[in-house]
Write a protein that holds these residues in place. Structure first.
Motif, PDB file in Angstrom:
ATOM      1  N   VAL A  73     -11.090  -4.508   3.376  1.00  0.00           N
ATOM      2  CA  VAL A  73     -10.752  -3.112   3.628  1.00  0.00           C
ATOM      3  C   VAL A  73      -9.242  -3.070   3.851  1.00  0.00           C
ATOM      4  CG1 VAL A  73     -11.095  -1.132   5.145  1.00  0.00           C
ATOM      5  CG2 VAL A  73     -13.004  -2.674   4.655  1.00  0.00           C
ATOM      6  N   PHE A  74      -8.554  -2.244   3.084  1.00  0.00           N
ATOM      7  CA  PHE A  74      -7.106  -2.153   3.178  1.00  0.00           C
ATOM      8  C   PHE A  74      -6.695  -1.263   4.342  1.00  0.00           C
ATOM      9  CE2 PHE A  74      -7.893  -3.424  -1.160  1.00  0.00           C
ATOM     10  CZ  PHE A  74      -6.907  -4.388  -1.375  1.00  0.00           C
ATOM     11  N   THR A  75      -5.636  -1.668   5.028  1.00  0.00           N
ATOM     12  CA  THR A  75      -5.099  -0.871   6.129  1.00  0.00           C
ATOM     13  C   THR A  75      -4.374   0.347   5.562  1.00  0.00           C
ATOM     14  OG1 THR A  75      -2.948  -1.976   6.162  1.00  0.00           O
ATOM     15  CG2 THR A  75      -4.733  -2.980   7.490  1.00  0.00           C
ATOM     16  N   LEU A  82       0.484  -0.273  -1.656  1.00  0.00           N
ATOM     17  CA  LEU A  82      -0.125  -0.852  -2.854  1.00  0.00           C
ATOM     18  C   LEU A  82      -0.856   0.273  -3.586  1.00  0.00           C
ATOM     19  CD1 LEU A  82      -1.643  -4.073  -1.261  1.00  0.00           C
ATOM     20  CD2 LEU A  82       0.334  -3.989  -2.795  1.00  0.00           C
ATOM     21  N   ASP A  83      -0.395   0.612  -4.779  1.00  0.00           N
ATOM     22  CA  ASP A  83      -1.036   1.721  -5.479  1.00  0.00           C
ATOM     23  C   ASP A  83      -2.466   1.336  -5.886  1.00  0.00           C
ATOM     24  OD1 ASP A  83      -0.797   0.209  -7.835  1.00  0.00           O
ATOM     25  OD2 ASP A  83       0.843   1.409  -8.641  1.00  0.00           O
ATOM     26  N   VAL A  84      -3.207   2.302  -6.379  1.00  0.00           N
ATOM     27  CA  VAL A  84      -4.620   2.092  -6.726  1.00  0.00           C
ATOM     28  C   VAL A  84      -4.768   0.976  -7.754  1.00  0.00           C
ATOM     29  CG1 VAL A  84      -6.640   3.179  -7.807  1.00  0.00           C
ATOM     30  CG2 VAL A  84      -5.275   4.453  -6.157  1.00  0.00           C
ATOM     31  N   ASP A  85      -3.893   0.954  -8.750  1.00  0.00           N
ATOM     32  CA  ASP A  85      -3.967  -0.091  -9.775  1.00  0.00           C
ATOM     33  C   ASP A  85      -3.722  -1.477  -9.175  1.00  0.00           C
ATOM     34  OD1 ASP A  85      -4.524   1.751 -11.797  1.00  0.00           O
ATOM     35  OD2 ASP A  85      -2.397   2.024 -12.294  1.00  0.00           O
ATOM     36  N   ALA A 111       3.679  -9.126  -0.700  1.00  0.00           N
ATOM     37  CA  ALA A 111       3.969  -7.807  -1.282  1.00  0.00           C
ATOM     38  C   ALA A 111       4.525  -6.871  -0.219  1.00  0.00           C
ATOM     39  CB  ALA A 111       2.718  -7.219  -1.923  1.00  0.00           C
ATOM     40  N   LEU A 112       3.897  -6.864   0.941  1.00  0.00           N
ATOM     41  CA  LEU A 112       4.344  -5.977   2.019  1.00  0.00           C
ATOM     42  C   LEU A 112       5.679  -6.428   2.610  1.00  0.00           C
ATOM     43  CD1 LEU A 112       0.978  -5.183   3.820  1.00  0.00           C
ATOM     44  CD2 LEU A 112       2.181  -3.839   2.084  1.00  0.00           C
ATOM     45  N   ALA A 113       6.037  -7.693   2.408  1.00  0.00           N
ATOM     46  CA  ALA A 113       7.314  -8.199   2.910  1.00  0.00           C
ATOM     47  C   ALA A 113       8.492  -7.684   2.086  1.00  0.00           C
ATOM     48  CB  ALA A 113       7.310  -9.730   2.913  1.00  0.00           C
ATOM     49  N   ILE A 119       4.475  -0.781  -4.260  1.00  0.00           N
ATOM     50  CA  ILE A 119       4.423  -1.987  -5.073  1.00  0.00           C
ATOM     51  C   ILE A 119       3.534  -1.668  -6.260  1.00  0.00           C
ATOM     52  CG2 ILE A 119       3.670  -4.386  -5.209  1.00  0.00           C
ATOM     53  CD1 ILE A 119       4.615  -3.072  -1.867  1.00  0.00           C
ATOM     54  N   THR A 120       4.117  -1.720  -7.446  1.00  0.00           N
ATOM     55  CA  THR A 120       3.365  -1.391  -8.656  1.00  0.00           C
ATOM     56  C   THR A 120       2.533  -2.586  -9.114  1.00  0.00           C
ATOM     57  OG1 THR A 120       5.096  -2.127 -10.174  1.00  0.00           O
ATOM     58  CG2 THR A 120       5.192   0.183  -9.395  1.00  0.00           C
ATOM     59  N   GLU A 121       1.634  -2.327 -10.022  1.00  0.00           N
ATOM     60  CA  GLU A 121       0.788  -3.382 -10.570  1.00  0.00           C
ATOM     61  C   GLU A 121       1.633  -4.453 -11.255  1.00  0.00           C
ATOM     62  OE1 GLU A 121      -3.000  -3.910 -13.630  1.00  0.00           O
ATOM     63  OE2 GLU A 121      -2.045  -1.960 -13.420  1.00  0.00           O
ATOM     64  N   GLU A 122       2.661  -4.048 -11.997  1.00  0.00           N
ATOM     65  CA  GLU A 122       3.524  -5.021 -12.679  1.00  0.00           C
ATOM     66  C   GLU A 122       4.258  -5.908 -11.684  1.00  0.00           C
ATOM     67  OE1 GLU A 122       3.742  -5.959 -15.929  1.00  0.00           O
ATOM     68  OE2 GLU A 122       1.998  -4.635 -16.034  1.00  0.00           O
ATOM     69  N   GLU A 123       4.778  -5.318 -10.618  1.00  0.00           N
ATOM     70  CA  GLU A 123       5.443  -6.114  -9.585  1.00  0.00           C
ATOM     71  C   GLU A 123       4.447  -7.049  -8.910  1.00  0.00           C
ATOM     72  OE1 GLU A 123       8.987  -3.125  -8.099  1.00  0.00           O
ATOM     73  OE2 GLU A 123       6.952  -2.759  -7.391  1.00  0.00           O
TER      74      GLU A 123
END
Length: 158
Positions: A73-75, A82-85, A111-113, A119-123
């Motif tokens: 479960v994401f905070t 973090l986008d849906v993708d 990613a959160l750092a 943060i996109t899916e590509e990143e």
């Protein structure tokens, strides 16, 4: 120039981490090269810190839980950044045994750092690639992820 930490990480990976060319032995030389390539000094320092934290992260202290019975479960912060993708990509990779539970958590942490609002899916693909590269015993998962990044293999089959 609007370069960010992910762009620097991609540059470093493509030029040095894929094993074809050794990086300069001195971090100052590497920093100078990145500055000459057009990256801002502040972002270079953040990228080095990011890589140091990745290298220092000891995932061996946490045992992998049974992946088939766990639910992530994401905070609120994770959902906002973090986008849906990206979240779908994490789920897909975990379900297809490319990411372990611990690797997934390390990816989310790294990613959160980043100093990026979204943060996109590509990143995220590049972050995953770097995390897997630093995980012992994850060579097959790394190879699959590298194939997805470079060959643009469709992630989701409908």
């Amino acid at each position: 120039m609007n370069e960010n930490v992910v762009d620097i990480l991609i540059y470093l990976y493509e030029n040095y981490m894929d094993g074809e060319q050794a990086p300069p032995s001195d971090q100052h030389e590497l920093r100078d090269e990145l500055i000459q390539a057009g990256f801002p000094a502040g972002e270079i320092d953040k990228a080095f810190d990011w890589l140091d934290e990745l290298a220092n992260n000891d995932q061996s202290q946490h045992g992998d839980t049974n992946q088939s019975h766990s639910l992530r479960v994401f905070t609120a912060e994770e959902t906002a950044r973090l986008d849906v993708d990206s979240r779908g990509l994490l789920l897909f990779l975990e379900q297809n045994d490319i990411l372990t539970v611990n690797a997934r958590e390390l990816v989310i942490d790294r990613a959160l750092a980043l100093d990026t609002a979204i943060i996109t899916e590509e990143e995220l693909k590049w972050i995953i690639l770097l995390v897997l590269m630093n995980q012992p015993g994850q060579e097959a998962a790394f190879a699959r992820m590298e194939d997805m990044v470079y060959n643009e293999v469709p992630m989701f089959l409908h």
